[in-house]
Design a protein around this motif. Sequence first.
Motif, mmCIF file in Angstrom:
data_model
loop_
_atom_site.group_PDB
_atom_site.id
_atom_site.type_symbol
_atom_site.label_atom_id
_atom_site.label_comp_id
_atom_site.label_asym_id
_atom_site.label_seq_id
_atom_site.Cartn_x
_atom_site.Cartn_y
_atom_site.Cartn_z
ATOM 1 N N ALA A 7 48.320 60.740 44.949
ATOM 2 C CA ALA A 7 48.786 61.010 43.588
ATOM 3 C C ALA A 7 50.061 60.227 43.316
ATOM 4 O O ALA A 7 50.828 59.938 44.242
ATOM 5 C CB ALA A 7 49.045 62.505 43.414
ATOM 6 N N ASN A 8 50.277 59.873 42.047
ATOM 7 C CA ASN A 8 51.507 59.183 41.628
ATOM 8 C C ASN A 8 51.741 57.844 42.316
ATOM 9 O O ASN A 8 52.886 57.412 42.459
ATOM 10 C CB ASN A 8 52.732 60.080 41.826
ATOM 11 C CG ASN A 8 52.701 61.248 40.874
ATOM 12 O OD1 ASN A 8 52.380 61.081 39.690
ATOM 13 N ND2 ASN A 8 52.988 62.435 41.379
ATOM 14 N N ALA A 9 50.667 57.207 42.775
ATOM 15 C CA ALA A 9 50.805 55.835 43.271
ATOM 16 C C ALA A 9 50.982 54.925 42.056
ATOM 17 O O ALA A 9 50.430 55.197 40.988
ATOM 18 C CB ALA A 9 49.574 55.422 44.065
ATOM 19 N N VAL A 10 51.771 53.872 42.223
ATOM 20 C CA VAL A 10 52.002 52.933 41.114
ATOM 21 C C VAL A 10 50.985 51.797 41.174
ATOM 22 O O VAL A 10 50.817 51.156 42.205
ATOM 23 C CB VAL A 10 53.416 52.319 41.157
ATOM 24 C CG1 VAL A 10 53.641 51.405 39.951
ATOM 25 C CG2 VAL A 10 54.469 53.403 41.228
ATOM 26 N N LEU A 11 50.305 51.583 40.055
ATOM 27 C CA LEU A 11 49.354 50.476 39.904
ATOM 28 C C LEU A 11 49.942 49.524 38.877
ATOM 29 O O LEU A 11 50.148 49.903 37.730
ATOM 30 C CB LEU A 11 48.069 51.062 39.316
ATOM 31 C CG LEU A 11 46.746 50.713 39.943
ATOM 32 C CD1 LEU A 11 46.427 51.771 40.968
ATOM 33 C CD2 LEU A 11 45.678 50.710 38.877
ATOM 34 N N ASP A 12 50.226 48.314 39.296
ATOM 35 C CA ASP A 12 50.793 47.311 38.402
ATOM 36 C C ASP A 12 49.702 46.248 38.219
ATOM 37 O O ASP A 12 49.268 45.631 39.185
ATOM 38 C CB ASP A 12 52.051 46.728 39.073
ATOM 39 C CG ASP A 12 52.916 45.909 38.127
ATOM 40 O OD1 ASP A 12 52.416 45.510 37.062
ATOM 41 O OD2 ASP A 12 54.076 45.660 38.475
ATOM 42 N N VAL A 13 49.242 46.060 36.977
ATOM 43 C CA VAL A 13 48.073 45.225 36.701
ATOM 44 C C VAL A 13 48.448 44.044 35.822
ATOM 45 O O VAL A 13 49.264 44.190 34.912
ATOM 46 C CB VAL A 13 47.017 46.056 35.908
ATOM 47 C CG1 VAL A 13 45.722 45.283 35.750
ATOM 48 C CG2 VAL A 13 46.759 47.392 36.574
ATOM 49 N N TRP A 14 47.882 42.867 36.087
ATOM 50 C CA TRP A 14 48.023 41.749 35.143
ATOM 51 C C TRP A 14 46.797 40.853 35.220
ATOM 52 O O TRP A 14 46.172 40.730 36.276
ATOM 53 C CB TRP A 14 49.324 40.980 35.338
ATOM 54 C CG TRP A 14 49.487 40.139 36.572
ATOM 55 C CD1 TRP A 14 49.446 38.771 36.637
ATOM 56 C CD2 TRP A 14 49.764 40.576 37.918
ATOM 57 N NE1 TRP A 14 49.683 38.347 37.929
ATOM 58 C CE2 TRP A 14 49.874 39.428 38.736
ATOM 59 C CE3 TRP A 14 49.915 41.841 38.522
ATOM 60 C CZ2 TRP A 14 50.135 39.497 40.114
ATOM 61 C CZ3 TRP A 14 50.168 41.899 39.887
ATOM 62 C CH2 TRP A 14 50.275 40.739 40.665
ATOM 63 N N GLN A 15 46.431 40.276 34.086
ATOM 64 C CA GLN A 15 45.223 39.450 34.046
ATOM 65 C C GLN A 15 45.246 38.500 32.860
ATOM 66 O O GLN A 15 46.042 38.647 31.940
ATOM 67 C CB GLN A 15 43.981 40.365 33.955
ATOM 68 C CG GLN A 15 43.925 41.165 32.650
ATOM 69 C CD GLN A 15 42.560 41.799 32.389
ATOM 70 O OE1 GLN A 15 42.264 42.868 32.885
ATOM 71 N NE2 GLN A 15 41.746 41.119 31.578
ATOM 72 N N ALA A 16 44.324 37.533 32.879
ATOM 73 C CA ALA A 16 44.111 36.631 31.757
ATOM 74 C C ALA A 16 43.183 37.308 30.749
ATOM 75 O O ALA A 16 42.502 38.288 31.067
ATOM 76 C CB ALA A 16 43.479 35.329 32.252
ATOM 77 N N ASN A 17 43.133 36.766 29.542
ATOM 78 C CA ASN A 17 42.256 37.329 28.508
ATOM 79 C C ASN A 17 40.845 36.728 28.599
ATOM 80 O O ASN A 17 40.515 36.007 29.555
ATOM 81 C CB ASN A 17 42.874 37.161 27.116
ATOM 82 C CG ASN A 17 42.943 35.696 26.680
ATOM 83 O OD1 ASN A 17 42.413 34.812 27.348
ATOM 84 N ND2 ASN A 17 43.584 35.448 25.552
ATOM 85 N N PRO A 48 38.189 39.425 31.906
ATOM 86 C CA PRO A 48 38.900 38.138 31.906
ATOM 87 C C PRO A 48 37.921 36.994 32.103
ATOM 88 O O PRO A 48 36.807 37.207 32.586
ATOM 89 C CB PRO A 48 39.847 38.250 33.113
ATOM 90 C CG PRO A 48 39.187 39.231 34.028
ATOM 91 C CD PRO A 48 38.396 40.176 33.159
ATOM 92 N N ALA A 49 38.333 35.792 31.724
ATOM 93 C CA ALA A 49 37.502 34.614 31.965
ATOM 94 C C ALA A 49 38.120 33.788 33.083
ATOM 95 O O ALA A 49 39.279 33.983 33.445
ATOM 96 C CB ALA A 49 37.399 33.782 30.687
ATOM 97 N N ALA A 50 37.324 32.866 33.616
ATOM 98 C CA ALA A 50 37.830 31.937 34.634
ATOM 99 C C ALA A 50 39.014 31.163 34.056
ATOM 100 O O ALA A 50 39.140 31.011 32.841
ATOM 101 C CB ALA A 50 36.732 30.981 35.081
ATOM 102 N N TYR A 51 39.880 30.692 34.957
ATOM 103 C CA TYR A 51 41.162 30.115 34.578
ATOM 104 C C TYR A 51 41.335 28.783 35.295
ATOM 105 O O TYR A 51 41.095 28.687 36.489
ATOM 106 C CB TYR A 51 42.242 31.119 34.987
ATOM 107 C CG TYR A 51 43.674 30.652 34.903
ATOM 108 C CD1 TYR A 51 44.308 30.571 33.675
ATOM 109 C CD2 TYR A 51 44.387 30.332 36.046
ATOM 110 C CE1 TYR A 51 45.627 30.154 33.597
ATOM 111 C CE2 TYR A 51 45.717 29.928 35.983
ATOM 112 C CZ TYR A 51 46.330 29.844 34.755
ATOM 113 O OH TYR A 51 47.637 29.435 34.674
ATOM 114 N N GLU A 52 41.717 27.753 34.571
ATOM 115 C CA GLU A 52 41.916 26.432 35.182
ATOM 116 C C GLU A 52 43.404 26.231 35.452
ATOM 117 O O GLU A 52 44.210 26.271 34.533
ATOM 118 C CB GLU A 52 41.380 25.328 34.265
ATOM 119 C CG GLU A 52 41.154 24.033 34.990
ATOM 120 C CD GLU A 52 40.530 22.969 34.093
ATOM 121 O OE1 GLU A 52 40.492 23.162 32.867
ATOM 122 O OE2 GLU A 52 40.090 21.940 34.642
#
Length: 284
Positions: free
Chosen positions: A122-132, A168-172
Amino acid sequence: MNERLNAITSRVMEHLHDVIAEFKVTEDELRSALDFLTAVGKSEEYPLLSDVLLVSVAVDNVTHWAEQDGNSTASNVEGPLYRDEAPILIAPVNICSVEGAEDDILFVSGQVVSSEDGSPLANAVLDVWQANGEGDYENEDPNQPDYNLRGRMLTDENGRYEFRSVVPAAYEIGKGGPVGEFLKTIGRHAWRPAHIHFKLAQEGFNSVTTMLFIEDDPYIDDDAIGAVKSSLILQLEKCADPDEMAKRGVERPFYTAEYDFKLRPETTGEARSKENSTDFVASK
Ligand code: DHB
Ligand code: FE
């Protein structure tokens, strides 16, 4: 004197000499290589060069050896596009502030558990980031709001998390600079398969930085930085049930993906670095 650096340098030199002897490297080739490295430095592309030489992933693997045991969630490289201080979001979490009409809506959910006994964290931190959906990260795209597709959230009392996003889509990577030019020259592409980055943290457990890949991406077996691990592939399920859509408050079919993260009880810094340097000497 730094003995470790001395030992590493000697080994790198041995390997370079082998390559020079094997290919009978010419003076012109040496000059081009040195000019290339100068250009890489001027363009601040050394991190990118490390990525495409698959060096970053190799270093991540030996650094986070404890997370490669198949039992806990495998580690992966952070990449250059992480931003700290992402907005803290509370349920129901939506990390996407502008959904394109073409974007596929995605709900990612799962549990964060201990790799030792499976108990929920419980209360673990999830930090997320991604491309659109176009493969662009917010900080490289003037059309996206600040911190779009980035967020931090906490797991609930059962260790569960859920967030809404877009597929997300593939990223170059690194188009237009010396590294991109180099890849073109040696006939390699610069595409990374679509992925979502995560950092997970919970007191008493090793923090994990990793990324999850979208199955069936055309580059899943040919990542420009060699980061794909089979345990890190997300299976997407499409849902077109009108009741489910209404329940989720979406107007078109959407995707869901489930992923459970397994964190390893903390190994101390000293034990880790000791084992690492022993590994290095032993593998000589
Ligand atoms: C790079 C970009 C990424 O999004 C990533 O995950 C890894 C590397 C890069 O630009 O090198
Ligand atoms: Fe990325």
